[in-house]
Motif scaffolding. Structure first.
Motif, mmCIF file in Angstrom:
data_model
loop_
_atom_site.group_PDB
_atom_site.id
_atom_site.type_symbol
_atom_site.label_atom_id
_atom_site.label_comp_id
_atom_site.label_asym_id
_atom_site.label_seq_id
_atom_site.Cartn_x
_atom_site.Cartn_y
_atom_site.Cartn_z
ATOM 1 N N THR A 123 0.797 -1.225 0.000
ATOM 2 C CA THR A 123 0.000 0.000 0.000
ATOM 3 C C THR A 123 0.826 1.269 0.000
ATOM 4 N N GLY A 124 2.094 1.200 0.386
ATOM 5 C CA GLY A 124 2.825 2.411 0.695
ATOM 6 C C GLY A 124 2.287 2.988 1.992
ATOM 7 N N ASN A 125 2.543 4.257 2.249
ATOM 8 C CA ASN A 125 2.070 4.880 3.480
ATOM 9 C C ASN A 125 0.578 5.178 3.382
ATOM 10 N N MET A 126 -0.184 4.752 4.388
ATOM 11 C CA MET A 126 -1.621 5.002 4.444
ATOM 12 C C MET A 126 -1.963 5.759 5.720
ATOM 13 N N VAL A 127 -2.863 6.735 5.585
ATOM 14 C CA VAL A 127 -3.365 7.481 6.732
ATOM 15 C C VAL A 127 -4.864 7.254 6.804
ATOM 16 N N GLY A 128 -5.349 6.883 7.972
ATOM 17 C CA GLY A 128 -6.773 6.648 8.144
ATOM 18 C C GLY A 128 -7.271 7.282 9.423
ATOM 19 N N ALA A 129 -8.549 7.073 9.697
ATOM 20 C CA ALA A 129 -9.156 7.574 10.933
ATOM 21 C C ALA A 129 -9.843 6.425 11.639
ATOM 22 N N LEU A 130 -9.517 6.217 12.906
ATOM 23 C CA LEU A 130 -10.186 5.197 13.703
ATOM 24 C C LEU A 130 -11.537 5.736 14.152
ATOM 25 N N VAL A 131 -12.596 5.009 13.829
ATOM 26 C CA VAL A 131 -13.931 5.513 14.128
ATOM 27 C C VAL A 131 -14.805 4.528 14.897
ATOM 28 N N HIS A 132 -14.490 3.244 14.847
ATOM 29 C CA HIS A 132 -15.289 2.243 15.539
ATOM 30 C C HIS A 132 -14.384 1.282 16.294
ATOM 31 N N LYS A 133 -14.988 0.613 17.259
ATOM 32 C CA LYS A 133 -14.345 -0.494 17.970
ATOM 33 C C LYS A 133 -15.408 -1.565 18.136
ATOM 34 N N SER A 134 -15.053 -2.820 17.870
ATOM 35 C CA SER A 134 -16.048 -3.880 18.032
ATOM 36 C C SER A 134 -15.465 -5.030 18.832
ATOM 37 N N VAL A 135 -16.372 -5.800 19.416
ATOM 38 C CA VAL A 135 -16.003 -6.988 20.183
ATOM 39 C C VAL A 135 -16.732 -8.161 19.554
ATOM 40 N N ARG A 136 -16.005 -9.049 18.926
ATOM 41 C CA ARG A 136 -16.612 -10.195 18.271
ATOM 42 C C ARG A 136 -16.630 -11.386 19.227
#
Length: 280
Positions: free
Chosen positions: A177-190
């Motif tokens: 991918t090269g360098n990726m910037v994202g935003a953490l928006v959710h957390k889940s518990v499976r």
């Protein structure tokens, strides 16, 4: 309510909760997926680098033979995670379990003669395995620097289950991918439990925590920047140098299209490991 089987709980940064009863998250069934062969560099399809580097670092390509049978040429391709250690100071490298073949042997890039080590431990349900590296394998905690991202980050620790819910910018840098910037928006518990919920006890229950990041790839349907399957196992971190988790899969369709799931690094900590103090 014994007739209703909850698959997952998801918490968002907006303080809302989703109760997942059906699999709208399109998790891949790794056991049913065809073996992934080594990908040659194709600039028009994205940033892919299968160079056999002398020094391992987070996000570089690693490979493993799918089957023990030497006549079978199928090769699995994923990426290196980070180096961790147990209380005795014994070092291991994290990797995606589904990217490791039957005999557990893993090598660098496209060179089957450059053996890194063998799988030694698998953390149940997480798709995370720990490789025991050979003594002559060097590993550094530095991703490749890019003009856009600047100097590589300094990693300080793995996130624990006691930490607050992560929100805000996150980063990933892999050979796919090269360098990726994202935003953490959710957390889940499976939740993982037997097929017969009525006989399930609390001792039978297992759960895995996931972080969900959004990087906007779905807008404009730009396939060049969507992470490929080979990205699995790459570390995801925040601006403080905390390893948040390990990339698992990208959702390309349905109501969650554009999101990518990572297994929380707390699973590794809870299994008794920490970020290695001195990379080999």
């Amino acid at each position: 309510m014994p007739d209703i089987r909850m698959l997952e709980l998801m918490f968002t940064c907006e303080r809302t909760i989703f109760i997942v009863l059906e699999d709208h998250l399109h998790r891949p069934a790794w056991v049913d997926m065809p073996d992934k062969r080594v990908i040659q560099p194709q600039p028009n399809q994205g940033i892919i680098d299968n160079t056999t580097y002398d020094v391992l670092r987070p996000g570089v390509q690693i490979n493993s033979k799918s089957l023990r049978d030497q006549a079978d040429s199928s090769v699995l391709s994923t990426t290196a995670g980070v180096l961790v250690e147990n209380d005795a100071g014994e070092a291991f490298m994290t990797a995606a379990s589904h990217g490791i073949g039957e005999d557990g042997t893993v090598w660098k890039g496209g060179r089957a003669d450059r053996i890194i080590g063998k799988a030694a431990v698998e953390i149940p349900f997480t798709d995370i395995s720990l490789l025991k590296p050979k003594k002559d394998v060097a590993f550094v905690y530095k991703t490749f620097e890019t003009e856009a991202a600047g100097p590589s980050p300094k990693f300080i620790c793995l996130r624990t289950s006691e930490d607050d819910m992560p929100c805000g910018p996150c980063y990933l840098n892999s050979t796919y991918t090269g360098n990726m910037v994202g935003a953490l928006v959710h957390k889940s518990v499976r939740l993982f439990k037997p097929d017969t919920p009525t006989t399930c006890t609390q001792r039978d229950l297992r759960y895995v925590v996931y972080d969900w990041m959004h990087t906007g790839q779905v807008e404009g349907n730009d396939s060049k920047v969507q992470p490929s399957d080979g990205t699995c196992g790459s570390a995801v971190w925040n601006g403080d140098g905390v390893i948040l988790g390990f990339y698992q899969h990208y959702v390309s369709e349905g109501p969650w299209a554009g999101f990518a799931a990572s297994v929380s690094a707390s699973a590794v900590v809870d299994a008794g490991y920490r970020l290695a103090r001195h990379p080999c």
